[in-house]
Design a protein around this motif. Structure first.
Motif, PDB file in Angstrom:
ATOM      1  N   LYS A  36      -6.546   1.759   1.058  1.00 27.76           N
ATOM      2  CA  LYS A  36      -5.485   2.545   2.652  1.00 27.76           C
ATOM      3  C   LYS A  36      -4.863   3.781   1.878  1.00 27.76           C
ATOM      4  CE  LYS A  36      -4.184   1.253   6.656  1.00 27.76           C
ATOM      5  NZ  LYS A  36      -3.635   0.586   7.845  1.00 27.76           N
ATOM      6  N   ARG A  37      -5.319   4.532   2.821  1.00 27.74           N
ATOM      7  CA  ARG A  37      -4.032   5.873   2.164  1.00 27.74           C
ATOM      8  C   ARG A  37      -3.084   5.461   3.018  1.00 27.74           C
ATOM      9  NH1 ARG A  37      -6.085   9.907  -0.087  1.00 27.74           N
ATOM     10  NH2 ARG A  37      -8.220  10.254  -0.474  1.00 27.74           N
ATOM     11  N   PHE A  38      -1.972   6.156   2.294  1.00 23.59           N
ATOM     12  CA  PHE A  38      -0.359   6.302   3.030  1.00 23.59           C
ATOM     13  C   PHE A  38       0.269   7.456   2.428  1.00 23.59           C
ATOM     14  CE2 PHE A  38       0.030   4.991  -1.114  1.00 23.59           C
ATOM     15  CZ  PHE A  38       0.964   5.330  -2.184  1.00 23.59           C
ATOM     16  N   SER A  39       0.961   7.800   2.979  1.00 24.92           N
ATOM     17  CA  SER A  39       1.809   9.058   2.804  1.00 24.92           C
ATOM     18  C   SER A  39       3.401   9.054   2.636  1.00 24.92           C
ATOM     19  CB  SER A  39       0.931  10.109   3.894  1.00 24.92           C
ATOM     20  OG  SER A  39       2.098  11.821   3.352  1.00 24.92           O
ATOM     21  N   ALA A  51      16.150   6.353  -4.435  1.00 24.80           N
ATOM     22  CA  ALA A  51      16.016   5.245  -5.388  1.00 24.80           C
ATOM     23  C   ALA A  51      14.092   4.481  -5.419  1.00 24.80           C
ATOM     24  CB  ALA A  51      16.706   4.089  -4.137  1.00 24.80           C
ATOM     25  N   LEU A  52      13.951   3.724  -6.366  1.00 23.93           N
ATOM     26  CA  LEU A  52      12.758   3.379  -6.359  1.00 23.93           C
ATOM     27  C   LEU A  52      12.977   1.938  -6.322  1.00 23.93           C
ATOM     28  CD1 LEU A  52      12.429   5.331  -8.545  1.00 23.93           C
ATOM     29  CD2 LEU A  52      10.896   6.243  -6.968  1.00 23.93           C
ATOM     30  N   ARG A  53      11.714   1.412  -5.830  1.00 18.81           N
ATOM     31  CA  ARG A  53      11.045  -0.327  -6.278  1.00 18.81           C
ATOM     32  C   ARG A  53      10.238  -0.055  -5.694  1.00 18.81           C
ATOM     33  NH1 ARG A  53      13.262  -2.353  -0.217  1.00 18.81           N
ATOM     34  NH2 ARG A  53      16.364  -3.098  -1.139  1.00 18.81           N
ATOM     35  N   VAL A  54       9.911  -1.198  -6.914  1.00 21.71           N
ATOM     36  CA  VAL A  54       8.174  -1.047  -7.881  1.00 21.71           C
ATOM     37  C   VAL A  54       7.479  -2.655  -8.434  1.00 21.71           C
ATOM     38  CG1 VAL A  54       6.701   0.076  -9.556  1.00 21.71           C
ATOM     39  CG2 VAL A  54       8.489   1.408  -8.903  1.00 21.71           C
ATOM     40  N   TYR A  59      -0.456  -6.574 -15.007  1.00 25.43           N
ATOM     41  CA  TYR A  59      -1.705  -5.729 -15.560  1.00 25.43           C
ATOM     42  C   TYR A  59      -1.786  -5.129 -14.462  1.00 25.43           C
ATOM     43  CZ  TYR A  59      -3.733 -10.008 -16.097  1.00 25.43           C
ATOM     44  OH  TYR A  59      -4.711 -11.700 -17.602  1.00 25.43           O
ATOM     45  N   PHE A  60      -1.493  -4.599 -12.995  1.00 26.31           N
ATOM     46  CA  PHE A  60      -0.948  -3.316 -12.677  1.00 26.31           C
ATOM     47  C   PHE A  60       0.802  -3.528 -11.889  1.00 26.31           C
ATOM     48  CE2 PHE A  60      -5.026  -6.152 -12.285  1.00 26.31           C
ATOM     49  CZ  PHE A  60      -5.591  -5.151 -12.061  1.00 26.31           C
ATOM     50  N   ILE A  61       0.359  -1.782 -11.111  1.00 29.83           N
ATOM     51  CA  ILE A  61       1.637  -1.606 -10.044  1.00 29.83           C
ATOM     52  C   ILE A  61       0.702  -2.213  -8.799  1.00 29.83           C
ATOM     53  CG2 ILE A  61       2.646  -0.172  -9.032  1.00 29.83           C
ATOM     54  CD1 ILE A  61       4.000   0.348 -11.900  1.00 29.83           C
ATOM     55  N   VAL A  62       1.967  -3.146  -8.420  1.00 33.05           N
ATOM     56  CA  VAL A  62       1.689  -4.082  -6.779  1.00 33.05           C
ATOM     57  C   VAL A  62       1.688  -3.022  -6.041  1.00 33.05           C
ATOM     58  CG1 VAL A  62       1.740  -6.066  -6.452  1.00 33.05           C
ATOM     59  CG2 VAL A  62       1.126  -5.886  -8.430  1.00 33.05           C
ATOM     60  N   GLY A  63       3.270  -2.664  -6.079  1.00 31.55           N
ATOM     61  CA  GLY A  63       3.843  -2.241  -5.034  1.00 31.55           C
ATOM     62  C   GLY A  63       4.940  -1.303  -5.182  1.00 31.55           C
ATOM     63  N   LEU A  64       4.734  -0.068  -3.671  1.00 27.67           N
ATOM     64  CA  LEU A  64       6.306   0.783  -3.998  1.00 27.67           C
ATOM     65  C   LEU A  64       6.985   0.932  -2.834  1.00 27.67           C
ATOM     66  CD1 LEU A  64       3.734   3.684  -5.409  1.00 27.67           C
ATOM     67  CD2 LEU A  64       5.526   2.347  -6.517  1.00 27.67           C
ATOM     68  N   GLN A  65       8.652   1.267  -2.491  1.00 22.57           N
ATOM     69  CA  GLN A  65       9.016   1.117  -1.790  1.00 22.57           C
ATOM     70  C   GLN A  65      10.197   2.670  -2.533  1.00 22.57           C
ATOM     71  OE1 GLN A  65      11.181  -1.738   0.297  1.00 22.57           O
ATOM     72  NE2 GLN A  65      10.993  -0.363   1.980  1.00 22.57           N
ATOM     73  N   VAL A  66      10.178   4.538  -1.397  1.00 26.88           N
ATOM     74  CA  VAL A  66      11.094   4.534  -2.748  1.00 26.88           C
ATOM     75  C   VAL A  66      11.845   4.590  -1.365  1.00 26.88           C
ATOM     76  CG1 VAL A  66      10.653   6.886  -2.615  1.00 26.88           C
ATOM     77  CG2 VAL A  66       9.037   6.146  -3.021  1.00 26.88           C
ATOM     78  N   ARG A  67      13.106   5.099  -1.861  1.00 25.64           N
ATOM     79  CA  ARG A  67      14.167   5.333  -0.766  1.00 25.64           C
ATOM     80  C   ARG A  67      14.665   6.667  -0.587  1.00 25.64           C
ATOM     81  NH1 ARG A  67      20.892   3.591  -0.808  1.00 25.64           N
ATOM     82  NH2 ARG A  67      20.707   5.093  -2.522  1.00 25.64           N
ATOM     83  N   GLY A  69      17.116   9.673   0.915  1.00 30.43           N
ATOM     84  CA  GLY A  69      18.412   9.879   1.587  1.00 30.43           C
ATOM     85  C   GLY A  69      19.236   8.431   1.279  1.00 30.43           C
ATOM     86  N   THR A  70      19.013   7.515   2.512  1.00 31.60           N
ATOM     87  CA  THR A  70      19.438   6.403   2.929  1.00 31.60           C
ATOM     88  C   THR A  70      18.465   5.652   3.378  1.00 31.60           C
ATOM     89  OG1 THR A  70      20.276   6.931   5.404  1.00 31.60           O
ATOM     90  CG2 THR A  70      22.085   7.033   2.945  1.00 31.60           C
ATOM     91  N   VAL A  71      17.086   6.029   4.403  1.00 33.00           N
ATOM     92  CA  VAL A  71      16.529   5.041   4.928  1.00 33.00           C
ATOM     93  C   VAL A  71      15.114   4.519   3.654  1.00 33.00           C
ATOM     94  CG1 VAL A  71      14.965   5.538   6.753  1.00 33.00           C
ATOM     95  CG2 VAL A  71      17.185   6.206   6.519  1.00 33.00           C
ATOM     96  N   TRP A  72      14.580   3.875   3.351  1.00 32.75           N
ATOM     97  CA  TRP A  72      13.871   3.353   3.134  1.00 32.75           C
ATOM     98  C   TRP A  72      12.306   3.321   3.174  1.00 32.75           C
ATOM     99  CZ3 TRP A  72      13.586   1.826  -2.123  1.00 32.75           C
ATOM    100  CH2 TRP A  72      14.398   1.290  -2.922  1.00 32.75           C
ATOM    101  N   SER A  73      11.363   3.701   2.852  1.00 30.78           N
ATOM    102  CA  SER A  73       9.619   3.817   3.550  1.00 30.78           C
ATOM    103  C   SER A  73       9.685   2.635   3.940  1.00 30.78           C
ATOM    104  CB  SER A  73       9.193   4.931   2.183  1.00 30.78           C
ATOM    105  OG  SER A  73       8.846   3.693   0.920  1.00 30.78           O
ATOM    106  N   ASP A  74       8.481   2.737   4.076  1.00 29.39           N
ATOM    107  CA  ASP A  74       7.246   1.392   3.951  1.00 29.39           C
ATOM    108  C   ASP A  74       7.188   0.602   2.808  1.00 29.39           C
ATOM    109  OD1 ASP A  74       7.923   1.731   7.090  1.00 29.39           O
ATOM    110  OD2 ASP A  74       5.698   2.533   6.968  1.00 29.39           O
ATOM    111  N   TYR A  75       6.643  -0.775   2.780  1.00 28.32           N
ATOM    112  CA  TYR A  75       6.519  -0.915   1.463  1.00 28.32           C
ATOM    113  C   TYR A  75       5.380  -0.533   1.571  1.00 28.32           C
ATOM    114  CZ  TYR A  75       5.766  -4.211  -2.283  1.00 28.32           C
ATOM    115  OH  TYR A  75       4.863  -4.752  -3.702  1.00 28.32           O
ATOM    116  N   VAL A  76       4.234  -0.374   0.217  1.00 37.80           N
ATOM    117  CA  VAL A  76       3.493  -0.784   0.660  1.00 37.80           C
ATOM    118  C   VAL A  76       2.701  -1.317  -1.062  1.00 37.80           C
ATOM    119  CG1 VAL A  76       2.166   1.964   1.536  1.00 37.80           C
ATOM    120  CG2 VAL A  76       3.119   2.010  -1.180  1.00 37.80           C
ATOM    121  N   GLY A  77       1.486  -1.707  -0.692  1.00 35.91           N
ATOM    122  CA  GLY A  77       1.065  -2.230  -2.074  1.00 35.91           C
ATOM    123  C   GLY A  77       0.964  -4.068  -1.340  1.00 35.91           C
ATOM    124  N   GLY A  78       1.022  -5.046  -2.540  1.00 38.51           N
ATOM    125  CA  GLY A  78       0.607  -6.507  -1.869  1.00 38.51           C
ATOM    126  C   GLY A  78       2.236  -7.092  -2.202  1.00 38.51           C
TER     127      GLY A  78
END
Length: 167
Positions: A36-39, A51-54, A59-67, A69-78
């Motif tokens: 499903k698309r995310f942006s 900051a980066l959360r991976v 086997y895979f990159i399962v999920g991503l979250q990016v900060r 400024g001081t605000v974390w994005s929604d988490y995407v993935g498993g």
């Protein structure tokens, strides 16, 4: 005289649009066709990437979250796999992203303007290397597709914000 003023305003507007167009670029989409698309396009308004959360598994990159400024994005993935978190230094920016993919994203490597190399995932699959098209631009936000893993990623480059209230 009025016609000259209108013409000057139109030229200035066209010139500003041309400058804006040369300060941003897009790389991708790298990966498979599912998910499903995310942006994070709206998140860039919170500031530069800080900051980066991976989340990765064997086997895979399962999920991503990016900060931004001081605000974390929604988490995407498993949710299965190990979560890794890296903070950028103040004023540090991502200037290159490379990695590997097959049907899903398998590896991400972020390179910063301070010479840091931030790898996540496994070194197998088809390689990609993304850099901005224009000088003095950095990674501003990501987009892509996800489900139980990160299916694909797109990288959006632009100028580092000159001021940021929440950074």
């Amino acid at each position: 005289m009025l016609a000259f003023a209108v013409l000057a305003l139109l030229c200035a507007s066209a010139s500003a649009n041309a400058i804006q167009a040369r300060s941003s670029s897009y790389s991708g989409e790298y990966g498979g066709g599912g998910g499903k698309r995310f942006s994070h396009s709206g998140n860039q308004l919170d500031g530069p990437i800080t900051a980066l959360r991976v989340r990765v598994n064997r086997y895979f990159i399962v999920g991503l979250q990016v900060r931004y400024g001081t605000v974390w994005s929604d988490y995407v993935g498993g949710r299965l796999g190990d979560l890794e978190e890296i903070f950028l230094h103040p004023g540090e920016s991502v200037i290159q992203v490379s990695g590997k993919y097959k049907s899903y994203l398998k590896q991400l490597i972020f390179v910063t303007d301070k010479g840091r190399y931030l790898p996540f995932g496994k070194d197998t699959g088809t390689s990609f290397n993304a850099v901005p098209l224009h000088p003095n631009t950095v990674l501003r936000f990501i987009s892509g597709r996800s489900g139980s893993v990160i299916d694909a990623i797109g990288l959006h480059w632009g100028v580092y914000p000159s001021h940021c209230n929440s950074c």
